[in-house]
Design a protein around this motif. Structure first.
Motif, PDB file in Angstrom:
ATOM      1  N   VAL A   1       0.842  -1.211   0.000  1.00 20.86           N
ATOM      2  CA  VAL A   1       0.000   0.000   0.000  1.00 20.86           C
ATOM      3  C   VAL A   1       0.875   1.258   0.000  1.00 20.86           C
ATOM      4  CG1 VAL A   1      -1.989  -1.128   1.078  1.00 20.86           C
ATOM      5  CG2 VAL A   1      -0.227  -0.097   2.533  1.00 20.86           C
ATOM      6  N   ASP A   2       2.121   1.093  -0.500  1.00 27.88           N
ATOM      7  CA  ASP A   2       3.051   2.215  -0.640  1.00 27.88           C
ATOM      8  C   ASP A   2       3.400   2.853   0.698  1.00 27.88           C
ATOM      9  OD1 ASP A   2       4.725   3.764  -2.239  1.00 27.88           O
ATOM     10  OD2 ASP A   2       3.271   5.400  -2.361  1.00 27.88           O
ATOM     11  N   ARG A   3       3.583   2.005   1.699  1.00 30.23           N
ATOM     12  CA  ARG A   3       4.020   2.467   3.012  1.00 30.23           C
ATOM     13  C   ARG A   3       5.248   1.661   3.429  1.00 30.23           C
ATOM     14  NH1 ARG A   3       0.939   5.637   1.536  1.00 30.23           N
ATOM     15  NH2 ARG A   3      -0.802   6.632   2.639  1.00 30.23           N
ATOM     16  N   LEU A   4       5.898   2.115   4.479  1.00 33.26           N
ATOM     17  CA  LEU A   4       7.087   1.444   4.995  1.00 33.26           C
ATOM     18  C   LEU A   4       6.883   1.114   6.458  1.00 33.26           C
ATOM     19  CD1 LEU A   4      10.162   0.654   4.666  1.00 33.26           C
ATOM     20  CD2 LEU A   4      10.674   2.964   5.496  1.00 33.26           C
ATOM     21  N   TYR A   5       7.096  -0.167   6.820  1.00 33.96           N
ATOM     22  CA  TYR A   5       7.253  -0.486   8.237  1.00 33.96           C
ATOM     23  C   TYR A   5       8.749  -0.454   8.505  1.00 33.96           C
ATOM     24  CZ  TYR A   5       7.236  -2.655  12.767  1.00 33.96           C
ATOM     25  OH  TYR A   5       7.442  -2.888  14.110  1.00 33.96           O
ATOM     26  N   PRO A   6       9.221   0.510   9.284  1.00 33.24           N
ATOM     27  CA  PRO A   6      10.650   0.851   9.263  1.00 33.24           C
ATOM     28  C   PRO A   6      11.573   0.013  10.140  1.00 33.24           C
ATOM     29  CG  PRO A   6       9.456   2.427  10.608  1.00 33.24           C
ATOM     30  CD  PRO A   6       8.431   1.500  10.046  1.00 33.24           C
ATOM     31  N   GLN A   7      11.078  -1.035  10.786  1.00 31.68           N
ATOM     32  CA  GLN A   7      11.995  -1.929  11.491  1.00 31.68           C
ATOM     33  C   GLN A   7      12.764  -2.738  10.456  1.00 31.68           C
ATOM     34  OE1 GLN A   7      11.031  -3.197  15.309  1.00 31.68           O
ATOM     35  NE2 GLN A   7      13.228  -3.037  15.271  1.00 31.68           N
ATOM     36  N   LEU A   8      14.075  -2.844  10.601  1.00 33.05           N
ATOM     37  CA  LEU A   8      14.881  -3.579   9.623  1.00 33.05           C
ATOM     38  C   LEU A   8      15.949  -4.374  10.357  1.00 33.05           C
ATOM     39  CD1 LEU A   8      15.429  -4.203   6.690  1.00 33.05           C
ATOM     40  CD2 LEU A   8      16.885  -2.164   6.564  1.00 33.05           C
ATOM     41  N   LEU A   9      15.855  -5.710  10.253  1.00 31.00           N
ATOM     42  CA  LEU A   9      16.786  -6.618  10.918  1.00 31.00           C
ATOM     43  C   LEU A   9      17.239  -7.677   9.922  1.00 31.00           C
ATOM     44  CD1 LEU A   9      14.649  -7.237  14.141  1.00 31.00           C
ATOM     45  CD2 LEU A   9      16.638  -5.734  13.980  1.00 31.00           C
ATOM     46  N   PRO A  10      18.477  -8.164  10.032  1.00 34.09           N
ATOM     47  CA  PRO A  10      18.946  -9.214   9.116  1.00 34.09           C
ATOM     48  C   PRO A  10      18.100 -10.475   9.168  1.00 34.09           C
ATOM     49  CG  PRO A  10      20.805  -8.215  10.261  1.00 34.09           C
ATOM     50  CD  PRO A  10      19.554  -7.685  10.913  1.00 34.09           C
TER      51      PRO A  10
END
Length: 473
Positions: free
Chosen positions: A132-141
């Motif tokens: 839906v053109d949004r970002l969930y900004p948690q980013l983990l390997p």
């Protein structure tokens, strides 16, 4: 306050637990249990009479109600990617695996929220947001394996915390099953709600010791329209801090990630991980910089401006800006493998610490000297998130040393490094949690009043001590 070890529970009690989820989802076979009992570092090997896999919140509530009635210990578990032993049953406790609670209940791009059950993987949440053109900004390997419930329970950080914050920053509301089986429904989407205590933050970062998170409403942000990634060779840790300040000033806060890596660790990744060196220039440290923006144009010029200014000030020795998504992924792969590949060189004593950003250079300098004094020939390989002060301070064994003998010095090394961390106003656990690994340090370093309040909360919310006993406290 004693809890029963289910390893010694009578078959009738285990049958009552199994009846809640069905025999198929009550695992007793040792081989089938294995993925739930050994964590990714292979440091902890657990034992459990039964692994329960509920498929609905009502089943979680029934399990905890029965556990409370019978004083049976429960260890909640998400994707089993934790790094401090918090998810591992140590004394035969029943494992409560939440990976079947994997529904995305709602995506609301107007309110910029996504409502996920605890077993939804981070990758699925990010993909649903992207749709839906949004970002969930948690980013983990570990995004393909780690779960939303686990991330919140450990208050996970990640490489984008500089711009977007840690797990707690993303949660607007939570659904939690309490130790007695009651369900706390606090799944609101509101950014403003001053109706009393903010209860959700009791459970985020509590590692399943106060309640079991079964769902959460998470904050989404607009998806960046442009991203630029660069790799820069730098002369020192101080240069990294100064370059971060320069980048933040020139982009008005557009720095998404800013990761530092020691040269010796980069060499190990290249040696064992099949990566290619991004630059011909060898330097004591390198930084991986990511900028993002809602603008489609101009971001590359911003990156070029940062690097040019860094070169002029002597903060940058050499640099390259990614020309493709594939090249950016290759750079990020070096960072993602940085900690893992150290194990190919033998024993690695690991620390997940944080200090104020201004104190990072002094901490690393003193830490390196102290580590080498304690164990001559050891190889400090600090790396991590400069922007939020979170340094993964890993120390690899001397070349040719005996791994088992080296790892026996783990506690000695902790004492040395933690003393320096505390000297600079830092924390011994930045984003991995406490679990078992750091539990015994807590009363030594925590404010006594704060530590007593933690114990009071535990007694109040879990009076029989059935939730993840022996973890954190």
């Amino acid at each position: 306050m004693l809890t029963k070890s289910p390893a010694g529970a009578d078959p009738a009690l285990l049958a009552r637990f199994a009846a809640i989820v069905g025999q198929k989802n009550a695992i007793t076979d040792p081989q089938a249990q294995a993925p739930y009992l050994v964590e990714m570092r292979d440091m902890f090997h657990g034992v459990s009479a039964m692994v329960l896999r509920p498929g609905a919140v009502a089943e979680v509530a029934a399990i905890l109600a029965l556990a409370n009635e019978t004083s049976t210990a429960i260890v909640p578990q998400g994707g089993n990617t934790g790094l401090v032993g918090g998810q591992t049953p140590q004394h035969g406790e029943i494992v409560l695996s939440l990976n079947r609670l994997d529904r995305i209940r709602e995506v609301d791009p107007v309110s910029n929220t996504i409502t996920c059950e605890a077993g939804v993987t981070l990758q699925r949440a990010r993909e649903a947001a992207a749709a839906v053109d949004r970002l969930y900004p948690q980013l983990l390997p570990s995004e393909g394996t780690c779960t939303i419930g686990g991330n919140l329970s450990t208050n996970a950080g990640g490489t984008a915390a500089l711009a977007y914050g840690i797990a707690r920053s993303h949660a607007l509301g939570v659904e939690v099953v309490l130790a007695d089986g009651r369900v706390l429904n606090n799944l609101n989407k509101l950014k403003k709600d001053n109706t009393g205590y903010d209860l959700k933050n009791l459970f985020i970062g509590a590692e399943g010791t106060l309640g079991v998170i079964t769902a959460a409403v998470l904050r989404l942000v607009p998806r960046p329209k442009s991203v630029e990634t660069a790799w820069a060779a730098i002369p020192s840790v101080q240069a990294a801090v100064d370059l971060l300040g320069l980048a933040t000033e020139l982009t008005a806060g557009g720095v998404t990630s800013f990761e530092i890596m020691a040269r010796e660790g980069i060499d190990i990744v290249i040696k064992h991980g099949g990566a290619r060196d991004p630059l011909a220039e060898r330097s004591p440290y390198s930084v991986l910089i990511e900028l993002s923006s809602q603008r489609r144009e101009g971001l590359r010029e911003s990156m070029e401006q940062i690097l040019a200014a860094g070169l002029e000030k002597g903060l940058v020795l050499d640099a390259t800006i990614c020309e493709s998504v594939e090249q950016a992924k290759a750079f990020w792969r070096i960072r993602e493998l940085f900690g893992e590949m150290q194990g190919r060189e033998g024993g690695s004593i690991k620390h997940d610490v944080s200090v104020p950003v201004a104190n990072i250079p002094a901490f690393i300098e003193e830490g390196n000297a102290a580590a080498r004094k304690l164990i001559p020939g050891c190889r400090p390989m600090p790396f991590g998130h400069v922007g939020d002060g979170n340094i993964h301070y890993n120390i690899t064994q001397p070349v040719g040393a005996d791994k088992a003998e080296y790892l026996k010095r783990w506690d000695d090394m902790n004492d040395v490094i933690y003393k320096i961390v505390l000297k600079y106003g830092g924390s011994v656990s930045a984003e991995h949690g406490v679990g078992i690994v750091k539990r015994d340090y807590l009363p030594k370093i925590k404010d006594p009043v704060a530590y007593e309040l933690m114990k009071t909360l535990k007694r109040t919310l879990d009076p029989k001590g059935i939730l993840n006993p022996g973890k954190v406290l």
